[in-house]
Every structure is written in structure tokens, then in C-alpha cells.
Design a protein around this motif. Structure first.
Motif, mmCIF file in Angstrom:
data_model
loop_
_atom_site.group_PDB
_atom_site.id
_atom_site.type_symbol
_atom_site.label_atom_id
_atom_site.label_comp_id
_atom_site.label_asym_id
_atom_site.label_seq_id
_atom_site.Cartn_x
_atom_site.Cartn_y
_atom_site.Cartn_z
ATOM 1 N N SER A 125 0.839 -1.207 0.000
ATOM 2 C CA SER A 125 0.000 0.000 0.000
ATOM 3 C C SER A 125 0.869 1.250 0.000
ATOM 4 O O SER A 125 2.076 1.180 0.273
ATOM 5 C CB SER A 125 -0.883 0.007 1.250
ATOM 6 O OG SER A 125 -0.085 0.246 2.393
ATOM 7 N N GLY A 126 0.209 2.383 -0.261
ATOM 8 C CA GLY A 126 0.927 3.652 -0.215
ATOM 9 C C GLY A 126 1.478 3.929 1.174
ATOM 10 O O GLY A 126 2.592 4.440 1.324
ATOM 11 N N SER A 127 0.677 3.582 2.198
ATOM 12 C CA SER A 127 1.154 3.792 3.576
ATOM 13 C C SER A 127 2.405 2.952 3.834
ATOM 14 O O SER A 127 3.346 3.418 4.483
ATOM 15 C CB SER A 127 0.090 3.373 4.593
ATOM 16 O OG SER A 127 -1.140 3.905 4.265
ATOM 17 N N ASN A 130 5.347 4.729 2.312
ATOM 18 C CA ASN A 130 5.753 5.902 3.102
ATOM 19 C C ASN A 130 6.438 5.490 4.399
ATOM 20 O O ASN A 130 7.438 6.074 4.799
ATOM 21 C CB ASN A 130 4.537 6.781 3.404
ATOM 22 C CG ASN A 130 4.119 7.584 2.179
ATOM 23 O OD1 ASN A 130 4.930 7.830 1.288
ATOM 24 N ND2 ASN A 130 2.873 7.997 2.129
ATOM 25 N N PHE A 155 -1.824 14.249 2.926
ATOM 26 C CA PHE A 155 -2.395 12.914 3.141
ATOM 27 C C PHE A 155 -1.332 11.881 2.789
ATOM 28 O O PHE A 155 -0.878 11.800 1.652
ATOM 29 C CB PHE A 155 -3.661 12.685 2.303
ATOM 30 C CG PHE A 155 -4.327 11.388 2.672
ATOM 31 C CD1 PHE A 155 -5.204 11.320 3.738
ATOM 32 C CD2 PHE A 155 -4.024 10.210 1.997
ATOM 33 C CE1 PHE A 155 -5.779 10.110 4.135
ATOM 34 C CE2 PHE A 155 -4.596 8.991 2.385
ATOM 35 C CZ PHE A 155 -5.475 8.953 3.449
ATOM 36 N N HIS A 156 -0.932 11.095 3.799
ATOM 37 C CA HIS A 156 0.132 10.110 3.562
ATOM 38 C C HIS A 156 -0.326 8.693 3.892
ATOM 39 O O HIS A 156 0.481 7.764 3.849
ATOM 40 C CB HIS A 156 1.373 10.466 4.379
ATOM 41 C CG HIS A 156 1.950 11.805 4.009
ATOM 42 N ND1 HIS A 156 2.494 12.062 2.768
ATOM 43 C CD2 HIS A 156 2.039 12.979 4.701
ATOM 44 C CE1 HIS A 156 2.910 13.324 2.721
ATOM 45 N NE2 HIS A 156 2.640 13.898 3.869
ATOM 46 N N GLY A 157 -1.615 8.516 4.256
ATOM 47 C CA GLY A 157 -2.114 7.174 4.530
ATOM 48 C C GLY A 157 -2.728 7.077 5.907
ATOM 49 O O GLY A 157 -2.628 8.006 6.723
ATOM 50 N N GLU A 214 4.013 16.236 -0.548
ATOM 51 C CA GLU A 214 3.351 15.838 -1.786
ATOM 52 C C GLU A 214 3.514 17.005 -2.760
ATOM 53 O O GLU A 214 2.873 18.044 -2.567
ATOM 54 C CB GLU A 214 1.860 15.626 -1.557
ATOM 55 C CG GLU A 214 1.499 14.451 -0.700
ATOM 56 C CD GLU A 214 0.072 14.622 -0.190
ATOM 57 O OE1 GLU A 214 -0.866 14.238 -0.888
ATOM 58 O OE2 GLU A 214 -0.088 15.182 0.918
ATOM 59 N N ASP A 246 6.095 12.193 -1.608
ATOM 60 C CA ASP A 246 5.025 11.190 -1.664
ATOM 61 C C ASP A 246 4.258 11.400 -2.967
ATOM 62 O O ASP A 246 3.496 12.352 -3.108
ATOM 63 C CB ASP A 246 4.112 11.378 -0.433
ATOM 64 C CG ASP A 246 2.895 10.461 -0.457
ATOM 65 O OD1 ASP A 246 2.634 9.825 -1.498
ATOM 66 O OD2 ASP A 246 2.181 10.398 0.569
ATOM 67 N N VAL A 248 2.430 8.815 -4.255
ATOM 68 C CA VAL A 248 1.596 7.609 -4.281
ATOM 69 C C VAL A 248 0.390 7.827 -5.202
ATOM 70 O O VAL A 248 0.025 6.939 -5.984
ATOM 71 C CB VAL A 248 1.139 7.251 -2.843
ATOM 72 C CG1 VAL A 248 0.006 6.242 -2.847
ATOM 73 C CG2 VAL A 248 2.327 6.717 -2.043
ATOM 74 N N TYR A 249 -0.199 9.010 -5.131
ATOM 75 C CA TYR A 249 -1.385 9.296 -5.948
ATOM 76 C C TYR A 249 -0.990 9.963 -7.261
ATOM 77 O O TYR A 249 -1.463 9.618 -8.340
ATOM 78 C CB TYR A 249 -2.318 10.209 -5.149
ATOM 79 C CG TYR A 249 -3.780 10.128 -5.497
ATOM 80 C CD1 TYR A 249 -4.207 10.207 -6.819
ATOM 81 C CD2 TYR A 249 -4.750 9.991 -4.510
ATOM 82 C CE1 TYR A 249 -5.553 10.141 -7.132
ATOM 83 C CE2 TYR A 249 -6.103 9.926 -4.825
ATOM 84 C CZ TYR A 249 -6.488 10.005 -6.133
ATOM 85 O OH TYR A 249 -7.818 9.943 -6.450
ATOM 86 N N LYS A 276 -0.638 2.827 -6.003
ATOM 87 C CA LYS A 276 -1.881 2.967 -6.773
ATOM 88 C C LYS A 276 -1.743 2.423 -8.197
ATOM 89 O O LYS A 276 -1.696 1.220 -8.386
ATOM 90 C CB LYS A 276 -2.320 4.432 -6.741
ATOM 91 C CG LYS A 276 -2.605 4.875 -5.267
ATOM 92 C CD LYS A 276 -3.678 5.879 -5.174
ATOM 93 C CE LYS A 276 -3.904 6.325 -3.752
ATOM 94 N NZ LYS A 276 -5.235 6.135 -3.259
HETATM 95 C C1 LIG Z 1 -0.596 10.946 -1.468
HETATM 96 C C2 LIG Z 1 -0.977 9.661 -0.808
HETATM 97 N N1 LIG Z 1 -0.073 9.034 -0.046
HETATM 98 C C3 LIG Z 1 -0.362 7.875 0.575
HETATM 99 C C4 LIG Z 1 -1.605 7.293 0.449
HETATM 100 C C5 LIG Z 1 -1.906 6.018 1.180
HETATM 101 O O1 LIG Z 1 -2.012 4.985 0.294
HETATM 102 P P1 LIG Z 1 -2.777 3.643 0.764
HETATM 103 O O2 LIG Z 1 -4.199 4.021 0.949
HETATM 104 O O3 LIG Z 1 -2.544 2.693 -0.369
HETATM 105 O O4 LIG Z 1 -2.126 3.209 2.029
HETATM 106 C C6 LIG Z 1 -2.565 7.913 -0.348
HETATM 107 C C7 LIG Z 1 -3.907 7.311 -0.479
HETATM 108 O O5 LIG Z 1 -4.823 7.857 -1.026
HETATM 109 C C8 LIG Z 1 -2.250 9.136 -0.979
HETATM 110 O O6 LIG Z 1 -3.149 9.789 -1.708
#
Ligand SMILES: Cc1ncc(COP(=O)(O)O)c(C=O)c1O
Length: 466
Positions: A125-127, A130, A155-157, A214, A246, A248-249, A276
Motif C-alpha cells: 500500500s501507499g502507507s 511511506n 495525506f500520507h495514509g 506531496e 510522496d 503515491v497518488y 496505486k
Molecule cells: C498521497 C498519498 N499518499 C499515501 C496514500 C496512502 O495509500 P494507501 O491508501 O494505499 O495506504 C494515499 C492514499 O490515497 C495518498 O493519496
């Protein structure tokens, strides 16, 4: 004892699923979602940018799968690679044998990213990505520095550590236990950032091991300025702070470049995280990718080589899927396609804003991730009649009203035009309009025409739909 088989599932009604959710998954989630048209139906199939429901609807999916669907639902090439993997009985997981898939994906990413961003670690996952990056940064400083900084809009998870450094309304409402020492600074405000750094000292020395940013915030649709990013880069170099981006998105062509930070020549983070759409809409895979020097110092010795890993990291089929997903992004020129989507949607949305300035306060976005800020200003004469209709407990909570009004647009787009959208969890709750990067123009046009029709009705009529 009743154990369902997969074949039972196609006979489930929406009520059956609600009942099982209420008993075995999350009761209040049913209350939240079942009020929307999409909560009353079941998605049975999905292809490209369309979802087909049990009630026979064909839905235009403008959520982009919350970041996951750059390639669209069930992309043919992605399905083919997964079938190839299964039919050949390639090995899924092993910690003893090296994974040729992990080796190849990491090499591909190193080739695509600038500078010496060469070392990748894959998680789910993104979390996860991170948290892996944060651990690496902490270890790089051998535990001698204590703090990580993040922005007040971020937003980092939602995992424990990731939520410690996340600052969105949704997650800050309840404060979970602090597992990392973190502080935040004002979004896009270099003065605020440098002031924080100079305040947090240990024995007179810098006590920050990492800053996480981000470059494009998907939850608010706001971006950091080039000036802020470059000044922060320099400050991190001067003070030996690990700079984590970050993406992730925003990564993998979502926001009009392969990664948003690549809009700026020579601007390179020490670690970038992604996830993602790296999984092509089929695999749950994420990554941190790190510059050589940082990985070398943190983990490159026999004792620490496996200090960070998980059981499922680098699963075979997931990683093979990501290799295909990345190749599609490059071969099918997703970067150019993503830029084109932005040009098309942004122009259309600005035209709508000019025609309906009372409703659309602002147009935001980049690449295939766009949106509008719906006017929810209490003092606005136009909205006064609506506010007066709401129960007084809502009328006092600015964010509750914002949620109600933005949700009413989401609801009306779904019920009247078969369009699925969503809103961002951060500043101003943007109504997000996102799509696969291989979407056809006809769907983009359909969105703009439908949204125009809805705007003609106005917020007062739209709100009555809820
Ligand atoms: C910028 C960003 N970082 C981290 C995450 C966390 O990812 P995950 O939900 O896969 O843990 C998200 C989720 O939307 C995100 O938008």
C-alpha cells in the motif's frame, strides 16, 4: 454452518450485501454509503472507464479508482500478463530464491527516474511505502535525529505512522497515539518550514531527519510551487535532511508528467514513494525508490540488509503486473495523454465556472486528476435559502455543510447522469473528476455536457435530491 462459494456471490442482492456488511464488516459504512445511488446497487463488471451494475446501469467512472485506474478497469494487456503468469505456473513467492521480477521492475524504475534514484523496495500500500521511506530516513541518521516534518495540508495514509504525519480533516478529528515525533508547517510556506526547522534543535544541532511532501496534493488538488520545492531541496542539502516526495497518488503519469516533481529540471528527492496505478488496476503494489547514498548508509551491510521487509513484499504476479503497467505507461505515451486530458477538462470546467460563478468557486487539477470547488460560502446570498433549510446542528458545522452540498452534486451526477465522482478529504473538499488516462474523448465530452445540465439546475434543486 453456511460457507459461501464464489458462485453464490452473483446471486447476492444489494440487501444481502448490506446485511452481511452490517453483521460482519462495518455497520455504519452501510448507513454512510447506502444513501447514495451507488450504495443501493451492486457493481457486477467493469471495463475501461465504465462500471456495469446489477440494476442494468452503465456508469461513467470519473473517480479514476481513487488513483488506481490510470490503465482503466481490467485493461486487456494487464489481464493478458496475469494469465501468462498463471498459465506458466511461475513462482509466486519465496524468500530464498531471488525474484527476477523484483530485479527487472527495480531496474526499470531506476532507468525512468532522474539522477541516482536507483534502489526500489516494493510493498503493498501507499502507507507501507511511506512508512518504509520514513524508516530508511531515520536509519540513515542512525536514530540520532528525532523529528519528521509534514505539511498542514497532507495525506500520507491511514496506518498508524502514516496517519501521524497526515494532516487532513478526516484523520485529525481523532488523534491516534504518536508513534513518530512529527511537526507540521504551513502548506507551500517556506518561511514556516524553515522556522520549524530552526525551532527543533538537539544539542544546538538540526533535529529533523526527514521532510515529507506531496508535490501535488491529491486530497486538496493543490500543488507546491516550484520556488518552495527548490528552496526546500536546497535546505535539505544544507542540513542533511532526507527529502521524501510522496507521489503515491500523483505518480505514474496521473498528473501530467511521469511524476509531478519531474516538471522541474534537476529537482530530485532523496526518496520518492509511489503506488496505486503502479499495479495497473489489478495488483496492490507500492514502492519507495531511494538515492544510492541514502540506501547505502541506512541498510547496505550484512547486518541490516533485511532490516526492512514483509512477508508479501515483491509477490511474483503483482510485480510482473507492475512491470507491464509501467511499460504500458511508457509505450502508450500516458504522459502526453494525461496532459491532453487536463487541457480538455480544464478548458471545459473554466468555461462552466465563467457561466456559473455562483456555484463553481475554483477549478483545480493537473493531468487526469481535476476538480472544482463548489461554493459553500454561508454568507453567499444565493446559498442562504438552502442553509436555512438545514437542521441547526449541521448549519453550525462549516464542514458538515460543505460535505452535504458537495455530496448532493455527487449524488445527482450519479442518479441523473450515470456519472460516478467523489470528493477530496482535504482543504475545501474538492469535487474530484478523475479518469483513466486511456479514456476516449466521447466520455470527457459526456461529463462536461452532463455537468453543465446539472449546474443549470443550481445548488438549491440539486440539494433536494439528497
Ligand atoms: C498521497 C498519498 N499518499 C499515501 C496514500 C496512502 O495509500 P494507501 O491508501 O494505499 O495506504 C494515499 C492514499 O490515497 C495518498 O493519496
Amino acid at each position: 454452518m453456511k460457507l459461501f462459494k464464489n458462485t453464490d456471490i452473483e446471486n447476492f442482492s444489494a440487501e444481502d450485501v448490506w446485511r452481511l456488511y452490517r453483521n460482519y464488516v462495518n455497520n455504519s459504512q452501510v448507513d454512510l454509503i447506502s444513501k447514495f445511488g451507488f450504495g443501493e446497487d451492486i457493481a457486477i463488471k467493469a471495463e475501461k472507464n465504465f462500471i456495469f451494475t446489477k440494476s442494468g446501469k452503465k456508469i461513467y467512472d470519473f473517480t479514476g479508482g481513487i488513483g488506481v485506474l490510470n490503465h482503466g478497469h481490467n485493461n486487456e494487456k494487464i489481464l493478458k500478463i496475469r494469465k501468462w503468469y498463471q498459465e506458466n505456473k511461475f513462482m509466486e513467492i519465496h524468500k530464498n530464491f531471488f525474484s527476477p521480477y523484483v530485479a527487472a521492475l527495480s531496474s526499470n524504475i531506476a532507468n525512468l527516474l532522474p539522477g541516482d534514484l536507483n534502489i526500489s523496495y516494493f510493498s503493498n500500500s501507499g502507507s507501507d511505502a511511506n512508512e518504509g521511506a520514513i524508516k530508511l530516513a531515520y536509519k540513515y541518521h542512525e536514530g540520532k535525529r528525532d523529528y519528521i516534518l509534514s505539511s498542514n495540508i497532507s495525506f500520507h495514509g491511514k496506518k498508524l505512522v502514516a496517519s501521524n504525519i497526515t494532516n487532513s480533516r478526516e484523520t485529525k478529528y481523532f488523534k491516534f497515539q504518536e508513534l513518530v515525533k512529527s511537526e507540521n508547517f504551513e502548506f507551500n510556506d517556506f518561511e514556516s518550514l524553515s522556522k520549524k526547522i530552526s525551532q527543533i534543535k538537539k544539542n544546538g544541532k538540526c533535529n529533523i531527519y526527514a521532510i515529507i511532501l506531496e508535490p501535488f496534493s491529491a486530497s486538496s488538488l493543490l500543488s507546491l510551487s516550484e520556488e518552495f520545492l527548490r528552496k526546500t531541496r536546497k535546505l535539505c542539502d544544507d542540513l542533511d535532511i532526507v527529502l521524501i516526495f510522496d507521489e503515491v497518488y500523483s505518480g505514474w503519469a496521473k498528473t501530467g508528467n511521469l511524476f509531478y516533481f519531474m516538471n522541474y529540471d534537476g529537482l530530485i528527492p532523496d526518496i520518492v514513494t509511489s503506488g496505486k496505478s503502479l499495479g495497473g488496476g489489478k495488483a496492490s503494489i507500492s514502492a519507495y525508490t531511494c538515492r544510492n547514498k541514502f540506501f547505502k548508509k541506512a541498510y547496505d551491510n550484512l547486518r541490516d540488509a533485511t532490516l526492512h521487509s514483509t512477508t508479501f513484499n515483491g509477490l511474483g504476479e503483482e510485480t510482473a503486473t507492475a512491470i507491464e503497467a509501467v511499460n504500458i505507461i511508457i509505450d502508450d505515451n500516458y504522459v502526453e495523454k494525461s496532459k491532453r486530458i487536463h487541457k480538455f477538462l480544464n478548458k471545459g470546467l473554466i468555461e462552466l465556472q465563467n457561466r456559473f460563478p455562483n456555484i463553481i468557486k475554483e477549478v483545480r487539477g493537473a493531468g487526469a486528476l481535476n476538480g472544482v470547488i463548489i461554493n459553500t460560502d454561508f454568507s453567499d446570498r444565493y446559498l442562504q435559502p438552502i442553509i436555512s433549510l438545514l437542521p441547526s446542528k449541521f448549519a453550525k458545522d462549516e464542514y458538515a455543510i460543505k460535505k452535504i452540498i458537495v455530496s448532493s452534486y455527487i449524488s445527482a451526477l450519479y442518479d441523473d447522469y450515470n456519472i460516478l465522482t467523489f470528493y477530496g478529504s482535504n482543504k475545501d473538499l474538492p469535487l474530484k473528476i478523475s479518469c483513466p488516462i486511456n479514456i476516449e474523448d466521447e466520455s470527457l465530452r459526456y461529463f462536461l455536457i452532463s455537468f453543465e445540465k446539472l449546474l443549470q439546475k443550481g445548488t438549491f434543486d440539486t440539494l433536494k435530491i439528497l
